[in-house]
Design an enzyme around this catalytic site. Structure first.
Site, PDB file in Angstrom:
ATOM      1  N   SER A  15       0.831  -1.211   0.000  1.00  0.00           N
ATOM      2  CA  SER A  15       0.000   0.000   0.000  1.00  0.00           C
ATOM      3  C   SER A  15       0.865   1.261   0.000  1.00  0.00           C
ATOM      4  O   SER A  15       0.476   2.289  -0.567  1.00  0.00           O
ATOM      5  CB  SER A  15      -0.992  -0.004   1.168  1.00  0.00           C
ATOM      6  OG  SER A  15      -0.335   0.170   2.394  1.00  0.00           O
ATOM      7  N   ASN A  16       2.038   1.208   0.615  1.00  0.00           N
ATOM      8  CA  ASN A  16       2.932   2.368   0.543  1.00  0.00           C
ATOM      9  C   ASN A  16       3.484   2.544  -0.871  1.00  0.00           C
ATOM     10  O   ASN A  16       3.637   3.676  -1.345  1.00  0.00           O
ATOM     11  CB  ASN A  16       4.063   2.252   1.574  1.00  0.00           C
ATOM     12  CG  ASN A  16       3.614   2.710   2.957  1.00  0.00           C
ATOM     13  OD1 ASN A  16       3.436   3.903   3.193  1.00  0.00           O
ATOM     14  ND2 ASN A  16       3.389   1.764   3.851  1.00  0.00           N
ATOM     15  N   MET A  92      10.463  -6.928   4.617  1.00  0.00           N
ATOM     16  CA  MET A  92      10.477  -7.524   5.953  1.00  0.00           C
ATOM     17  C   MET A  92      11.826  -8.134   6.351  1.00  0.00           C
ATOM     18  O   MET A  92      11.857  -9.140   7.072  1.00  0.00           O
ATOM     19  CB  MET A  92       9.375  -8.589   6.049  1.00  0.00           C
ATOM     20  CG  MET A  92       7.981  -8.039   5.818  1.00  0.00           C
ATOM     21  SD  MET A  92       7.582  -6.667   6.923  1.00  0.00           S
ATOM     22  CE  MET A  92       7.352  -7.571   8.444  1.00  0.00           C
ATOM     23  N   ARG A  93      12.913  -7.556   5.889  1.00  0.00           N
ATOM     24  CA  ARG A  93      14.234  -8.088   6.242  1.00  0.00           C
ATOM     25  C   ARG A  93      15.167  -6.987   6.698  1.00  0.00           C
ATOM     26  O   ARG A  93      15.100  -5.871   6.182  1.00  0.00           O
ATOM     27  CB  ARG A  93      14.877  -8.778   5.035  1.00  0.00           C
ATOM     28  CG  ARG A  93      14.227 -10.076   4.708  1.00  0.00           C
ATOM     29  CD  ARG A  93      14.828 -10.703   3.480  1.00  0.00           C
ATOM     30  NE  ARG A  93      14.056 -11.874   3.154  1.00  0.00           N
ATOM     31  CZ  ARG A  93      14.215 -13.066   3.721  1.00  0.00           C
ATOM     32  NH1 ARG A  93      15.174 -13.242   4.614  1.00  0.00           N
ATOM     33  NH2 ARG A  93      13.447 -14.079   3.399  1.00  0.00           N
ATOM     34  N   ASN A 109      13.222   4.085   4.966  1.00  0.00           N
ATOM     35  CA  ASN A 109      12.214   3.124   5.444  1.00  0.00           C
ATOM     36  C   ASN A 109      11.086   3.881   6.133  1.00  0.00           C
ATOM     37  O   ASN A 109      11.292   5.000   6.620  1.00  0.00           O
ATOM     38  CB  ASN A 109      12.861   2.160   6.444  1.00  0.00           C
ATOM     39  CG  ASN A 109      11.896   1.094   6.929  1.00  0.00           C
ATOM     40  OD1 ASN A 109      11.133   0.515   6.149  1.00  0.00           O
ATOM     41  ND2 ASN A 109      11.891   0.829   8.226  1.00  0.00           N
ATOM     42  N   HIS A 111       8.251   3.271   9.268  1.00  0.00           N
ATOM     43  CA  HIS A 111       7.962   2.376  10.393  1.00  0.00           C
ATOM     44  C   HIS A 111       6.690   2.853  11.090  1.00  0.00           C
ATOM     45  O   HIS A 111       6.544   4.056  11.349  1.00  0.00           O
ATOM     46  CB  HIS A 111       9.140   2.394  11.371  1.00  0.00           C
ATOM     47  CG  HIS A 111       8.952   1.472  12.524  1.00  0.00           C
ATOM     48  ND1 HIS A 111       9.051   0.100  12.387  1.00  0.00           N
ATOM     49  CD2 HIS A 111       8.621   1.707  13.812  1.00  0.00           C
ATOM     50  CE1 HIS A 111       8.801  -0.460  13.558  1.00  0.00           C
ATOM     51  NE2 HIS A 111       8.533   0.486  14.439  1.00  0.00           N
TER      52      HIS A 111
HETATM   53  C1  GRF Z   1       3.674  -0.568   6.874  1.00  0.00           C
HETATM   54  O1  GRF Z   1       2.927  -0.514   8.058  1.00  0.00           O
HETATM   55  C2  GRF Z   1       5.048  -0.005   7.090  1.00  0.00           C
HETATM   56  O2  GRF Z   1       5.091   1.008   8.049  1.00  0.00           O
HETATM   57  C3  GRF Z   1       5.816  -1.203   7.584  1.00  0.00           C
HETATM   58  O3  GRF Z   1       5.306  -2.288   6.863  1.00  0.00           O
HETATM   59  C4  GRF Z   1       3.978  -1.994   6.454  1.00  0.00           C
HETATM   60  C5  GRF Z   1       3.939  -2.174   4.978  1.00  0.00           C
HETATM   61  O4  GRF Z   1       2.647  -2.053   4.450  1.00  0.00           O
HETATM   62  N1  GRF Z   1       7.237  -1.020   7.402  1.00  0.00           N
HETATM   63  P1  GRF Z   1       2.439  -2.002   2.878  1.00  0.00           P
HETATM   64  O5  GRF Z   1       3.071  -3.281   2.306  1.00  0.00           O
HETATM   65  O6  GRF Z   1       3.108  -0.767   2.358  1.00  0.00           O
HETATM   66  O7  GRF Z   1       0.959  -1.986   2.673  1.00  0.00           O
END
Ligand code: GRF
Length: 207
Positions: A15-16, A92-93, A109, A111
């Site tokens: 989603s980001n 996720m790493r 990044n 968070h």
């Molecule tokens: C988000 O909550 C971001 O802050 C974290 O991982 C999540 C990723 O969400 N690092 P998406 O894959 O961008 O929807």
């Protein structure tokens, strides 16, 4: 102004990544996504760029004997697309020293907590369990630690008494989708510099 080339690393929902695509599409962000790299072949994020003419690559940890080899392959892919800024968007790493030194000061990044509170996984759950009244999200440069690099932007989100991990995560995510493109815009305009632990944001000369 030349468009800054972004290399986006994802593992899941994306989603980001979508928010970044939308900001570029709306003309708010003068950047170009050179490549999207996923460490997970099934990541929904990959579907978001399908048909957009953006290069994608799946580079999975299990295909490599060591973490260094895995990260070397990612660096090579990023460089082959002339990446100027690496954007972690739900990747996720934890990245190692070799990777970080290949893109020194050029890895970002987001968070879902107000760092340095609640680094690592399940930040929203950590916030609820701790009982904080305010959480939020943080965009930061990445160093070798866990969510420990210099902070670029932060925004607060109030935690309600009846919040669940799901409701809080949803409200934080809405803010993430505004904050990340804003931080990327600052980078693309050359307005960020790192001074030790602090990120200096210079004024917009064009105004
Ligand atoms: C988000 O909550 C971001 O802050 C974290 O991982 C999540 C990723 O969400 N690092 P998406 O894959 O961008 O929807």
């Amino acid at each position: 102004m030349n468009r800054t080339v972004l290399g986006v690393l994802v593992s899941g929902r994306g989603s980001n990544l979508q928010a970044i695509l939308d900001a570029i599409g709306a003309g708010l962000l003068k950047a170009k996504i050179g490549v999207v790299i996923s460490d997970n072949a099934d990541a929904q994020a990959l579907n978001r760029v399908a048909g957009l003419g953006i290069a994608t690559a799946v580079i999975e940890r299990k295909s490599f004997a060591s973490k260094i080899d895995f990260e070397t392959a990612i660096v090579a892919e990023l460089k082959s697309h002339q990446t100027e800024l690496v954007v972690l968007a739900g990747f996720m790493r934890l990245l190692g020293r070799n990777f970080i030194s290949s893109f020194s000061g050029r890895v970002m990044n987001i968070h879902p907590a107000l760092l340095p509170a609640f680094p690592g996984l399940e930040a929203q759950k950590q916030a609820i369990n701790y009982g904080v009244k305010i959480s939020g999200c943080t965009v930061h440069f990445v160093d070798e630690g866990m969510d420990s690099g210099p902070i670029i932007l932060q925004e607060a989100v109030l935690v309600n008494t009846d919040d669940t991990v799901e409701t809080l995560s949803k409200r934080i995510l809405e803010v993430e989708h505004v904050l990340y493109p804003r931080a990327l815009k600052l980078f693309c305009e050359g307005r960020l510099s790192i001074d030790g632990r602090r990120v200096i944001i210079t004024d917009d000369d064009s105004k």
